[in-house]
Design a protein around this motif. Structure first.
Motif, PDB file in Angstrom:
ATOM      1  N   ILE A  66       5.443 -61.057   3.666  1.00  0.00           N
ATOM      2  CA  ILE A  66       5.925 -60.006   4.554  1.00  0.00           C
ATOM      3  C   ILE A  66       5.847 -60.479   6.000  1.00  0.00           C
ATOM      4  O   ILE A  66       4.839 -61.064   6.417  1.00  0.00           O
ATOM      5  CB  ILE A  66       5.071 -58.733   4.366  1.00  0.00           C
ATOM      6  CG1 ILE A  66       5.214 -58.214   2.935  1.00  0.00           C
ATOM      7  CG2 ILE A  66       5.458 -57.669   5.377  1.00  0.00           C
ATOM      8  CD1 ILE A  66       4.268 -57.089   2.607  1.00  0.00           C
ATOM      9  N   GLU A  67       6.909 -60.186   6.780  1.00  0.00           N
ATOM     10  CA  GLU A  67       6.919 -60.584   8.178  1.00  0.00           C
ATOM     11  C   GLU A  67       7.021 -59.380   9.120  1.00  0.00           C
ATOM     12  O   GLU A  67       6.467 -59.426  10.220  1.00  0.00           O
ATOM     13  CB  GLU A  67       8.094 -61.532   8.442  1.00  0.00           C
ATOM     14  CG  GLU A  67       7.912 -62.913   7.859  1.00  0.00           C
ATOM     15  CD  GLU A  67       8.970 -63.886   8.323  1.00  0.00           C
ATOM     16  OE1 GLU A  67       8.636 -64.819   9.063  1.00  0.00           O
ATOM     17  OE2 GLU A  67      10.150 -63.684   7.961  1.00  0.00           O
ATOM     18  N   ASN A  68       7.732 -58.365   8.728  1.00  0.00           N
ATOM     19  CA  ASN A  68       7.906 -57.223   9.614  1.00  0.00           C
ATOM     20  C   ASN A  68       7.984 -55.947   8.790  1.00  0.00           C
ATOM     21  O   ASN A  68       7.951 -55.965   7.555  1.00  0.00           O
ATOM     22  CB  ASN A  68       9.141 -57.385  10.500  1.00  0.00           C
ATOM     23  CG  ASN A  68      10.373 -57.715   9.680  1.00  0.00           C
ATOM     24  OD1 ASN A  68      10.647 -57.041   8.690  1.00  0.00           O
ATOM     25  ND2 ASN A  68      11.103 -58.745  10.079  1.00  0.00           N
ATOM     26  N   ARG A  69       8.072 -54.822   9.505  1.00  0.00           N
ATOM     27  CA  ARG A  69       8.048 -53.506   8.853  1.00  0.00           C
ATOM     28  C   ARG A  69       9.237 -53.299   7.924  1.00  0.00           C
ATOM     29  O   ARG A  69       9.132 -52.581   6.941  1.00  0.00           O
ATOM     30  CB  ARG A  69       8.012 -52.401   9.900  1.00  0.00           C
ATOM     31  CG  ARG A  69       9.262 -52.341  10.791  1.00  0.00           C
ATOM     32  CD  ARG A  69       9.158 -51.225  11.810  1.00  0.00           C
ATOM     33  NE  ARG A  69       9.177 -49.914  11.163  1.00  0.00           N
ATOM     34  CZ  ARG A  69       8.790 -48.797  11.744  1.00  0.00           C
ATOM     35  NH1 ARG A  69       8.321 -48.849  12.990  1.00  0.00           N
ATOM     36  NH2 ARG A  69       8.856 -47.640  11.118  1.00  0.00           N
ATOM     37  N   LYS A  70      10.367 -53.969   8.199  1.00  0.00           N
ATOM     38  CA  LYS A  70      11.547 -53.769   7.375  1.00  0.00           C
ATOM     39  C   LYS A  70      11.345 -54.340   5.987  1.00  0.00           C
ATOM     40  O   LYS A  70      11.977 -53.889   5.029  1.00  0.00           O
ATOM     41  CB  LYS A  70      12.772 -54.383   8.053  1.00  0.00           C
ATOM     42  CG  LYS A  70      13.156 -53.668   9.337  1.00  0.00           C
ATOM     43  CD  LYS A  70      14.474 -54.131   9.861  1.00  0.00           C
ATOM     44  CE  LYS A  70      14.842 -53.356  11.129  1.00  0.00           C
ATOM     45  NZ  LYS A  70      15.027 -51.917  10.853  1.00  0.00           N
TER      46      LYS A  70
END
Length: 793
Positions: free
Chosen positions: A521-525
């Motif tokens: 995971i890298e970001n909220r999306k």
């Protein structure tokens, strides 16, 4: 009120999202492009430039057109053939190894001279102060290399790179370099310039002749300028411009020379045949004249012609016809005898002007076909179908010539018999003529015949000599060899443009492949795309090594602002709960260890305590307690949840401690690690603990164990009002979100809200350029760049 987004806006946002990973790494593109461009510049600086020489010629006697032959005016002599060749055949001849071998030998291309520089070596063509003539008795398996330097006008020094032993010899001396290979150094009469203190040093390489011919044959390009025309373009590429020019010019010279030799083969054979026959005729003519002289002397005759005029008038016509027939018969028999000894590749004498035109035409056809056959055998073997077909045609024509000559000789003999019969009739009428007169007439007739044959052959010899003298070149030079100033390879513009493209593609490909293969995971999306029905509380920024990981009072750091946002969103979440008059219970959990749930639990509790609320933070992870890190030293040994659940004598008040940072924050540690953690959470003391907490404090936060690894969190999840589920950017794998989704769908966790921890500023969901920047001192763009490349802290 919900905001409605049009499809165009969604597409625009999608495109922006796709571009963002590349824009965030803009300096990767700059550095990569500069590095690759530097490599390309170094390559262009030290690579060998290739130049192309071009020339064009006009083939004058081809079926595809061309100019008028300069020797057309001599066509009435009948001695010059009318051979025409297609342009395709001439292209094959120009591309043949035969012509290239002559060029290589003439220009000595198998011996190369190189000047050595600091980085690369460059070839020097026809500019060395000496030249080398090699004497090779067998093919070289590999090139022979050595160094040579002219040291005076009469001496030269040479040595091998292996032994380094210098040897000095006189100009013109033979030197043995290798077994069956020797060279002779000759002066090229090139003096040193004023800038040079001594003659330059050269690296000499001697290659095998055949391999050199093959190499330059492959380099040579020959094609037709116009499809229906007879102009041929020649081109060759080489690092040395003047060498490329010299090769093309010499190739044209050798082509014309070869074509001239082919044209003169038939004429030269005809000259040889006539010379042989003239020698025999001269002997016959001398014999007849001596016989005539002796006859007159022995018979005391002064003018036989005058005395026999009246008697010979009647037979004059028959004599003329007999002379003509005898001439034709003599030529036919001589030609037949010559044919019997004719070799396979020898030409038949032509242009002897026999009365039989069909024989003359067959002979011309045979010579033309033989010339074509000899040209073809230079580039093909006897197994070639075309060669076999030509052999059959030559054999058929030769048989036809012999058959025609036999028929022609028989007809001449028959004609002579008829003439002799009528001449005998005349002789009988002249029976009264003295015998001496008859003998004189016979001698005169023999002399006339021999003289006629001699004059005829001499005339043909002169005609053939003229054809040899005026043979014109086959190729007319349209454009001599010329080399353009700019090299054809390497091309700086193309290489630099390609380097720029490659420099930009490398980071692009790396980022693109990383996006395809990177499963964290890298970001909220990444979370909202998977957990569409789960609320998202907020993002916690990634901290640098020198940043504090705890929130203080009146803290204005980025970390504090992020937890304030998290607190606000959580309050909205709590506000939707039913009003019970008791404090809400918040469980903070994660999927696996290391995602930062304890970090989030403590700072969330501290943020709420800073707002004036009375907060209780419970260490619910009794398997791997970490909450003691946020109390004073020695707190690891303090009793906590485990002791409360195991020993009834412990009360809530004595196990709860006040935070060193804020008196509104109370902490109940995990305590000792028990052997049966799961069974403890099934104890009735859990309800007692939570009832007390909800009645005493404003908010209760439980730092629980990872829900995927152990069942502790799932055992008490029904006691929570809100579950804060923590994931860590660049740590939590995307497949773990499937576990979160399944757990929520199965109702194992209640009222779940997601929090993403350790998010890089560039990956914040609402745009990194706005993230927590209000009221916070910002670095300049230059400072950010220096920090990015690790040149500034």
């Amino acid at each position: 009120m919900k905001e409605l987004n049009s499809p165009s806006m969604e597409n625009e946002e999608s495109l922006s999202e796709q571009i963002q990973p590349y824009l965030r790494k803009w300096w990767w593109f700059v550095v990569s492009a500069l590095v690759i461009l530097s490599v390309a510049a170094i390559y262009l600086r030290y690579s060998t430039s290739i130049y192309q020489a071009e020339a064009s010629i006009l083939i004058k006697d081809t079926q595809s057109g061309g100019g008028i032959s300069e020797i057309a005016a001599l066509g009435d002599l009948g001695s010059l053939g009318s051979n025409f060749n297609t342009v395709e055949n001439e292209i094959e001849i120009l591309s043949s190894r035969k012509l290239m071998s002559r060029v290589v030998e003439e220009l000595a291309l198998d011996v190369q001279y190189f000047n050595e520089g600091n980085v690369k070596i460059s070839e020097s063509f026809q500019s060395a102060s000496f030249r080398i003539v090699k004497n090779q008795t067998e093919e070289l398996s590999e090139p022979v290399a050595f160094y040579a330097q002219k040291i005076s006008a009469t001496e030269i020094s040479y040595w091998n790179e292996e032994d380094k032993e210098r040897k000095t010899v006189k100009m013109g001396s033979a030197v043995s370099l290798k077994e069956k290979l020797s060279v002779v150094f000759l002066d090229s009469k090139i003096a040193i310039t004023r800038e040079e203190e001594k003659f330059p040093l050269f690296l000499i390489t001697i290659s095998d002749l055949e391999s050199t011919v093959i190499r330059y044959t492959h380099k040579l390009m020959v094609d037709q300028a116009v499809k229906s025309g007879s102009v041929i373009n020649l081109s060759i590429a080489d690092p040395v411009p003047n060498k490329a020019e010299a090769i093309l010019n010499q190739l044209i010279v050798e082509y014309n020379k070869d074509a001239t030799e082919d044209k003169n083969i038939v004429a030269q054979n005809t000259v040889n045949f006539i010379d042989e026959r003239l020698a025999n005729i001269e002997l016959s003519l001398d014999s007849v004249e001596i016989k005539k002289e002796n006859f007159k002397r022995s018979n005391n005759l002064s003018d036989i012609v005058a005395e026999a005029t009246l008697n010979l008038e009647s037979s004059a016509a028959y004599t003329a016809r007999q002379i003509e027939a005898q001439t034709q018969l003599s030529i036919a028999r001589d030609l037949k005898n010559y044919m019997s000894s004719l070799g396979t590749n020898e030409y038949i004498p032509a242009n002897l002007t026999m009365e039989n035109s069909s024989i003359n035409q067959i002979i011309n056809n045979y010579n033309e076909l033989l010339l074509t056959y000899n040209q073809r055998t230079e580039t093909a073997t006897d197994l070639n179908p075309l060669i076999q077909e030509l052999q059959g045609q030559l054999s058929s024509l030769k048989t036809a010539i012999n058959s025609s000559l036999n028929s022609y000789i028989q007809s001449l003999e028959t004609r002579l018999g008829s003439i002799s019969l009528q001449s005998s009739t005349i002789d009988r009428r002249l029976g009264e003529v003295p015998g001496t007169e008859r003998t004189a007439r016979d001698i005169e007739r023999d002399q006339t015949i021999v003289e006629a044959i001699y004059l005829y052959l001499f005339q043909k010899k002169e005609e053939t000599a003229i054809s040899l003298a005026v043979t014109a070149p086959k190729a007319k030079i349209v454009d001599s060899a010329l080399v353009a100033n700019q090299p054809i390879s390497p091309k700086p513009q193309i290489i630099l443009l390609g380097a720029l493209i490659v420099g930009l593609l490398i980071p692009f490909a790396f980022i693109y492949l990383k996006g395809l293969l990177y499963n964290k995971i890298e970001n909220r999306k990444d979370i909202t795309a998977k957990l569409t029905n789960t609320s998202f509380l907020g993002e916690i920024p990634k901290l640098s090594t020198d940043d504090e990981d705890t929130i203080k009072k009146n803290d204005r750091s980025v970390l504090a602002e992020s937890f304030r946002i998290l607190r606000t969103n959580l309050q909205y979440k709590i506000a939707t709960l039913p009003k019970t008059g008791k404090a809400p219970v918040i469980i903070v959990t994660s999927s696996v260890k290391g995602e930062g749930k304890t970090f989030v639990s403590y700072n969330l509790a501290m943020t709420m305590a800073n707002s004036g609320k009375n907060i209780l933070l419970i260490g619910g992870d009794i398997r791997n307690p970490q909450l003691h890190r946020y109390l004073q030293e020695g707190s690891k040994s303090l009793k906590g949840v485990t002791e409360f659940l195991v020993y009834p004598e412990y009360t809530n008040q004595e196990l709860i401690h006040t935070s060193d940072e804020n008196e509104n924050l109370k902490i109940m540690l995990s305590g000792s690690i028990p052997p049966n953690p799961a069974e403890l959470w099934l104890s009735g003391r859990v309800d007692e603990l939570l009832d007390y907490a909800k009645d005493t404090f404003d908010v209760v936060i439980i730092d629980s164990a990872p829900s995927m690894l152990v069942t502790d969190t799932l055992l008490i999840s029904d006691k929570a009002d809100v579950t804060v589920y923590v994931s860590r950017a660049n740590y939590t794998e995307k497949p773990l979100l499937d576990f979160v989704s399944d757990t929520i769908e199965n109702g194992k966790l209640k009222n779940v809200s997601m929090v993403l921890n350790n998010v890089k500023t560039a990956n914040f969901g609402y745009g990194n350029k706005y993230a927590y920047s209000y009221g916070v001192d910002q670095d300049s763009g230059w400072d950010k760049f220096l920090k990015t490349v690790k040149l500034k802290k």
